[in-house]
Design a protein around this motif. Sequence first.
Motif, short mmCIF file in Angstrom:
data_model
loop_
_atom_site.label_atom_id
_atom_site.label_comp_id
_atom_site.label_asym_id
_atom_site.label_seq_id
_atom_site.Cartn_x
_atom_site.Cartn_y
_atom_site.Cartn_z
N GLU A 175 -11.38 -27.55 30.40
CA GLU A 175 -12.85 -28.93 29.68
C GLU A 175 -13.10 -28.98 30.96
OE1 GLU A 175 -12.37 -32.01 27.07
OE2 GLU A 175 -12.51 -30.17 25.64
N LYS A 176 -12.63 -29.82 32.50
CA LYS A 176 -12.11 -29.64 33.56
C LYS A 176 -12.93 -29.05 34.55
CE LYS A 176 -9.23 -32.21 36.99
NZ LYS A 176 -7.76 -32.83 37.83
N ASN A 177 -12.56 -27.89 33.92
CA ASN A 177 -13.20 -26.28 35.15
C ASN A 177 -13.78 -25.73 34.35
OD1 ASN A 177 -10.88 -26.55 37.39
ND2 ASN A 177 -9.77 -26.86 35.43
N GLY A 178 -14.91 -26.64 33.25
CA GLY A 178 -15.86 -25.78 32.85
C GLY A 178 -16.25 -25.04 32.03
N VAL A 179 -14.75 -24.73 30.87
CA VAL A 179 -14.81 -23.97 30.16
C VAL A 179 -14.65 -24.73 28.80
CG1 VAL A 179 -13.73 -22.17 28.86
CG2 VAL A 179 -13.89 -22.95 31.98
N ARG A 180 -15.18 -24.38 27.71
CA ARG A 180 -15.52 -25.40 27.07
C ARG A 180 -14.92 -24.86 25.36
NH1 ARG A 180 -19.75 -25.45 21.99
NH2 ARG A 180 -19.12 -26.94 20.69
N PRO A 181 -13.10 -24.89 25.11
CA PRO A 181 -12.92 -25.13 23.98
C PRO A 181 -13.41 -25.34 23.14
CG PRO A 181 -11.59 -26.32 25.02
CD PRO A 181 -12.43 -26.20 26.05
N ILE A 182 -12.95 -24.37 21.30
CA ILE A 182 -13.31 -24.39 20.96
C ILE A 182 -12.51 -24.06 19.63
CG2 ILE A 182 -15.89 -23.35 18.86
CD1 ILE A 182 -17.32 -22.62 20.97
N GLU A 183 -12.13 -25.10 18.54
CA GLU A 183 -10.77 -25.23 17.43
C GLU A 183 -11.86 -24.95 16.84
OE1 GLU A 183 -8.21 -25.46 18.62
OE2 GLU A 183 -7.49 -26.85 19.88
N THR A 184 -11.27 -23.54 16.05
CA THR A 184 -11.28 -23.40 14.79
C THR A 184 -10.72 -23.08 13.74
OG1 THR A 184 -10.35 -21.00 15.13
CG2 THR A 184 -11.91 -21.04 16.17
N ASP A 185 -9.53 -23.74 13.67
CA ASP A 185 -8.82 -24.33 12.19
C ASP A 185 -9.56 -25.78 12.04
OD1 ASP A 185 -5.67 -24.76 10.54
OD2 ASP A 185 -6.32 -26.61 11.51
N LEU A 186 -9.86 -25.57 10.95
CA LEU A 186 -10.76 -26.56 9.89
C LEU A 186 -10.48 -28.13 10.41
CD1 LEU A 186 -12.49 -27.89 8.19
CD2 LEU A 186 -11.59 -27.28 6.41
N ALA A 187 -8.62 -27.88 11.00
CA ALA A 187 -8.31 -29.32 10.67
C ALA A 187 -8.01 -29.69 12.15
CB ALA A 187 -6.64 -29.57 9.97
N GLU A 188 -7.91 -28.56 12.91
CA GLU A 188 -7.99 -29.04 14.85
C GLU A 188 -9.19 -28.97 14.38
OE1 GLU A 188 -5.76 -29.26 16.61
OE2 GLU A 188 -3.89 -28.70 16.21
N LEU A 189 -10.45 -28.69 14.14
CA LEU A 189 -11.56 -29.18 14.59
C LEU A 189 -11.95 -30.49 13.93
CD1 LEU A 189 -14.36 -28.19 15.32
CD2 LEU A 189 -14.88 -26.90 12.38
N ILE A 190 -11.63 -31.40 13.52
CA ILE A 190 -11.78 -32.38 12.65
C ILE A 190 -11.29 -32.41 13.54
CG2 ILE A 190 -11.09 -33.96 11.14
CD1 ILE A 190 -11.50 -31.51 8.77
N ILE A 191 -9.81 -33.28 14.39
CA ILE A 191 -9.64 -33.44 15.20
C ILE A 191 -10.38 -33.37 16.61
CG2 ILE A 191 -7.81 -33.40 16.24
CD1 ILE A 191 -7.11 -34.96 14.16
N GLN A 192 -10.89 -32.33 16.93
CA GLN A 192 -11.47 -31.97 18.28
C GLN A 192 -13.08 -32.98 18.12
OE1 GLN A 192 -13.47 -27.89 19.37
NE2 GLN A 192 -12.31 -28.87 21.14
N LEU A 193 -14.05 -32.79 17.01
CA LEU A 193 -15.42 -33.39 16.50
C LEU A 193 -14.58 -35.13 16.68
CD1 LEU A 193 -16.94 -30.87 14.54
CD2 LEU A 193 -17.00 -30.94 16.41
N GLY A 194 -13.57 -35.85 16.48
CA GLY A 194 -13.19 -36.76 16.28
C GLY A 194 -12.83 -37.41 17.42
#
Length: 488
Positions: A133-152
């Motif tokens: 993210e610091k270098n302009g790349v957006r990581p997208i978690e695809t595991d449902l639980a990890e997606l919840i963690i990321q969005l929150g």
Amino acid sequence: MSEVEVREIAWNTRDFPEAAKDLLENSQTRRNVRHATNVIQGKRNKVAAELPDWEDLREAGSEVRAHALRHLDYYLTQFEEKCTKAGGHVHWASDAAEANRIILELVQKHEAKEVIKIKTMTSEEVGLNAHLEKNGVRPIETDLAELIIQLGKDRPSHFVAPALHVNRQQVRAMFQREMNLPDLGEEPEDLATAARNYLREKFLRVKVAVSGGNFLIADTGGLCILESEGNGRMCLTLPDVLISIVGIEKVIPSFRDLEIFLQTVPRSATGERMNPYNSVWTGVHPGDGPKEFHVVLLDNGRSPILADKEASQTLKCVRCAACLNACPVYHQTGGHAYESVYAGPIGAILTPQLNSMEQGRSLPYASSLCGACYEVCPVKINIPEVLIHLRGKVVREDQATLGGKLSLWNIGMQAAAFLFKDSDRLAMAERVGRVGQKVFVSKNGFIEALPLMLSGWTQTRDLKAMPVQSFREWWAKERGAAKKDSHD
């Protein structure tokens, strides 16, 4: 500051007792953690009991992992040779900074602004998401639980179920806000559908994927990932480029060894007889899967652990989280109290060692040493044994400094050692204690509050008062009476 925002603070900023104290006051989190771990543990016990050779499988898994660690240089070299021959590219990373640099360069080489990710604790360990993210790349978690963690904007609290501390209502509110779905229902089907629709577009569009790996297979050069949702399979097949970051300890000698772990890991991790998706891939194949495949082999403090004879068994871990589900301490605090990517009993021994005993020094004490973790470990890591070993290292390192020598903890331990070395001293201390305790003993015979530095002990427990006489005193009295009766 909200609860979610608090968790954005970096790991290893507080000692376990301080972090645990805050979490013990969060009754909702404690209920969520206890319910989830009890359910998983119950399922695990049931399916493990179905196998008459369960203990034999544990022993076999332990021996395979120990053998691989004893000959780690050979098997890693063999893996590199076989993987390269199959069309893969192997990179060696000595630490987190080097791993992040390698991955970022690969992503930038393909001019990607987004990457999709399979759940990988190794990427959490090195802080990959923040670096991208610091270098302009957006990581997208695809595991449902990890997606919840990321969005929150949260932190994972469990290996297998990272969002175990979050309940359904909290997930719904998060999805409504982050996915712009104000009318979203709260049934599991509603939440799963929302996540599926959100991720499907990402799977079809993003061309670079990042994964971890459950096992590196030396004799084939392949990687194996075990998962339950199918998101991993999507990340392994649809993108043009796949980058896997894997700890060097994850290597196993042969493909045949998977026979053991495909039976023990799912039972230990999720209480399933088999993971719904077991993916093994080797190199690249025209017209099938990624066109380019990279493996980043990460050390990041693992080599010094391997060199420690007593603690090297830590690296046998297969990240099943069975020890977390069985641990009475984890049940009370959840994973965030450990201030580390790796929580629970295995985190209590892994985190300090990965940090050269400079961070997480309180974690070896975050255990009752009940042994429940050892009883459920599918590769028989004797976690209590390593905990005691690390406690000794902490004490010896502290005693080597003036501040450590003058600490109340060290003074108390030295005083206890002085008393226990001589029975007469101990007897004298007991007599003094019986007199002194009279001030603090309640009517029910317990000490409910001790003064000053001893107060921490009685904040959460009552201490039974010392008996009116010691066993030695009672025994001497009984023997004296018996001798008198014999003379009479």
